[in-house]
Design an enzyme around this catalytic site. Sequence first.
Site, mmCIF file in Angstrom:
data_model
loop_
_atom_site.group_PDB
_atom_site.id
_atom_site.type_symbol
_atom_site.label_atom_id
_atom_site.label_comp_id
_atom_site.label_asym_id
_atom_site.label_seq_id
_atom_site.Cartn_x
_atom_site.Cartn_y
_atom_site.Cartn_z
ATOM 1 N N GLY B 237 14.710 0.286 -2.136
ATOM 2 C CA GLY B 237 14.660 1.741 -2.641
ATOM 3 C C GLY B 237 14.350 2.485 -1.337
ATOM 4 N N GLU B 257 7.675 3.649 3.419
ATOM 5 C CA GLU B 257 6.814 2.589 3.743
ATOM 6 C C GLU B 257 7.348 1.472 2.629
ATOM 7 O OE1 GLU B 257 4.773 -0.080 2.912
ATOM 8 O OE2 GLU B 257 3.018 1.333 2.491
ATOM 9 N N CYS B 294 0.603 -3.436 -0.285
ATOM 10 C CA CYS B 294 1.534 -3.423 0.787
ATOM 11 C C CYS B 294 0.734 -4.081 2.032
ATOM 12 C CB CYS B 294 1.708 -2.128 1.454
ATOM 13 S SG CYS B 294 2.237 -0.847 0.070
ATOM 14 N N GLU B 385 8.777 -10.650 1.797
ATOM 15 C CA GLU B 385 7.439 -10.442 1.062
ATOM 16 C C GLU B 385 7.654 -10.613 -0.320
ATOM 17 O OE1 GLU B 385 6.829 -6.106 0.613
ATOM 18 O OE2 GLU B 385 4.688 -6.428 -0.001
#
Lengths: 521, 521
Positions: B237, B257, B294, B385
């Site tokens: 995104g 971010e 995060c 991730e």
Amino acid sequence: MSLHGQNFIGNDKSSDNNDTFQAVNPATKDSFEPPFHEATEGEVNHAAEKAADAFLEYSKKSASEKADFLDAIGDEIMELGDALIERCMNESGLSEGRLNGERGRTVNQLKLFADVVRDGSWVDARIDTGDPDVRSMRKALGPVGVFGASNFPLAFSVAGGDTASALAAGCPIVVKAHPSHPGTCELVAEAIMNAAEKTGMPDGVFSMVHGTSNDVGLAIVRHPKIKAVGFTGSYGGGKALFDEGNNRPEPIPVYAEMGSTNPVFILPGALKERKESIAEELTGSVSLGVGQFCTNPGLVFHEESDDATSFQSSLSEQMKNVESGVMLNEGIQKNYQSGLEKLSEVDGVEILAKGNDNENGYRGSTALLRASATVYFENQDVEEEVFGPSTVLITSSGKHQLIQAAQRLRGHLTATIHGTEEDLAEYSELVEILEQKVGRIIFNGYPTGVRVCHAMIHGGPFPATTDSRTTSVGTTAMRRFARPVCYQDFPNITLPDELKDENPRGIWRLLNGEISNSPVD
Amino acid sequence: MSLHGQNFIGNDKSSDNNDTFQAVNPATKDSFEPPFHEATEGEVNHAAEKAADAFLEYSKKSASEKADFLDAIGDEIMELGDALIERCMNESGLSEGRLNGERGRTVNQLKLFADVVRDGSWVDARIDTGDPDVRSMRKALGPVGVFGASNFPLAFSVAGGDTASALAAGCPIVVKAHPSHPGTCELVAEAIMNAAEKTGMPDGVFSMVHGTSNDVGLAIVRHPKIKAVGFTGSYGGGKALFDEGNNRPEPIPVYAEMGSTNPVFILPGALKERKESIAEELTGSVSLGVGQFCTNPGLVFHEESDDATSFQSSLSEQMKNVESGVMLNEGIQKNYQSGLEKLSEVDGVEILAKGNDNENGYRGSTALLRASATVYFENQDVEEEVFGPSTVLITSSGKHQLIQAAQRLRGHLTATIHGTEEDLAEYSELVEILEQKVGRIIFNGYPTGVRVCHAMIHGGPFPATTDSRTTSVGTTAMRRFARPVCYQDFPNITLPDELKDENPRGIWRLLNGEISNSPVD
């Protein structure tokens, strides 16, 4: 001083490519010795790798060591003496007086950055004690690619503002030499190499490659070890590098200063009081250095009036009397001619005055054009930069149209307002609009001439630059090449000096939200 | 408190589109009332136009007026009381305790930015007297698009860090509500609208649109009046919005971010002294909030040793005993499952432990995986991730391989080092490498939990974010939404207060190169 024409790959000279080019004297159209070797992609890659290898060692040099390096570059440039000025005159067509001034500015700029590095507060050290203990400061980004401009062969070139600010921030650099003044570039590169040697800087802190094609520049921007790019030049060149930087697997910031038309607004009170002096001074600003400044005033807005008619006559007279001058190179002269032609072909644009023409060398002469605000509203082209000693008067029917004209401006480096204090009060809306359009607003002055100081902003919204949050002149230019790093709960002894409790560097820090140069209790 | 499901176009509610969606309770998989209206492109454009119209009026509000607005938003959020927490629990699956804490953080963050705005020194006022007189300060960029994250439905959502910092900088905002918690978004939007009304803010200072498709978000980024974007979410995104922002006719900064794997390095001394407590605390950090942070530590590096073997056993035991938890939504749970599957299919990656599983709702359970450094070097995927409560142990043969592992890291938000002071001395190179890789380095702690303060950096090199020079948490986040404007030779009375000789706001300024809060002599 004999020139070798090679690329500087850190401490090594390199000429892998047999393709060469020569400098051309724009005053005579003659090319002259020596040939310069186009860099290969391998040489560019080697330079970038060396810069990356040098990064850790260079960024760990103390502030005073880095500052000494910057000072030494200035000293070495002065050591080049007349040889630098002569070569530069031949390559650029610029006058001895102008180049002496530009050299002084270049050296002073290096020394100003050295002072900022010694002072140390630029790192924006921040300390929040408590649980957890959080401290942050700016650190160098990594190797930087630098693209000099043709129009400032010293101050915006090999040892210009981008180089000075990147080295000051702690970044090794790879310079793409401008093919319009390759010998000047080589001389300055030698000065930097001498300074690096004398101050013990690592191999790879500086490299410089030659190239007349876009490939050399693109290879710099594409290299994964390059972490930022500084550029001054055309919109086409800057935008291409910006796109390249964004499209890398790891995008990087490309700070491109791409020029501007620098609108000037002459308000009614000023026109009434000072039409003659403004006509004279504006002519000086438009024609200074044959109009080859990023801050050249290319659009002049005013309202219709008797004062305005009389101002136009004076300005025409002044502009007509300017002697043509040698432009930097053939390409710039051709672009100036074709830009003027394109502009004068726009319906409703008329030529009011043209300066004297002269056939020797790549010369450009002044041009004054005029159009109504309505024509300007309908033709985006009128706002486009024509790089050279021309300007376009835009006549508004009144205040409303003048404000409208300001509102439709795109981004520029500067805007200028001539007015009385009463004008400023009456046109306060104009300032508010221009604050959104430009990086610097000048009152009762001229945009040419950029003071190198702490508060200067030489930047502005797109398309003047690719990053309106930054400046390429003035001490905040360093911030372009740094990013913040945060340390949480680190033992005091292992912190960078700037963040240690005892504040050994005595810098200003934000300590628990308060500005302070004291130690942490 | 009944919800209407409409878009907020400034002060107007709008539901042009009949397409609606509903929130889903991830603990029960049931959708619930009311339906929310997908925004049309016309509604997005209308919101952006209103923001642009509001910009000048809002940016001219005094510092204390803007600060009062921020404080009032905080107060209005508290006024929502239990209704906000209940709706948010149902939409996010997060616990009451967690959401009470997050609400407190959100309100405190608004108040911290209000304090910074009142203080005023953030504008980086600079004054160089002389000829010419040059002064500069930060000014707001213009309307900002804000994209909240699903994992912090309060602190990184409608009234989260991006909103607080953009409003504090002087920018109106257009928020894209996160479709995972639309009712929470509506409640907070109402709080902001109430605060705007009570403090006399202009229509258009805040808008919020709903949308489950990418189109709504893209329309915000593409709108020519939007001048910057803040985003927290996935790499896919964020990168798409970043590319869109760069490819506009006028490129704009998109601060995305995009998450991070937050490597943890456990050095030999720490492993020897604290293996049991690190195993326990690390399990807590990995599984906190079902791993949906995060800053969740997803990679743990250490060297082979008897201590390491024993650490791995403890960690496996701890991780196995964690109960599964409800994840934010179906998509996140599915991605967690498929991310784990992809990772465990890499040759050489083994699963050491899995937590308890439970079939109710969209749940995720802990997972501990292990691979050798060699496997890690050969498989880029291992560094990716996996958003959820899993972590991968990477076992190095010794110091050399551990350092190598640090060197090949790409950009992350954080890195953590566990070590004794002797370890830090012996591994000083590790800190130097990590300074180039992350935004924040934590010593003997855990990356989850981000203190909102002046020194915090929540950012880092790509692909952790799209702009390593910035932070989305902490007071410097405001700088993302401002750019410097320079005033040359302006009459004192016409300058912004921050730049006037007499320094009426009493702020810290750089006066002729020296930090000072005094007037200009």
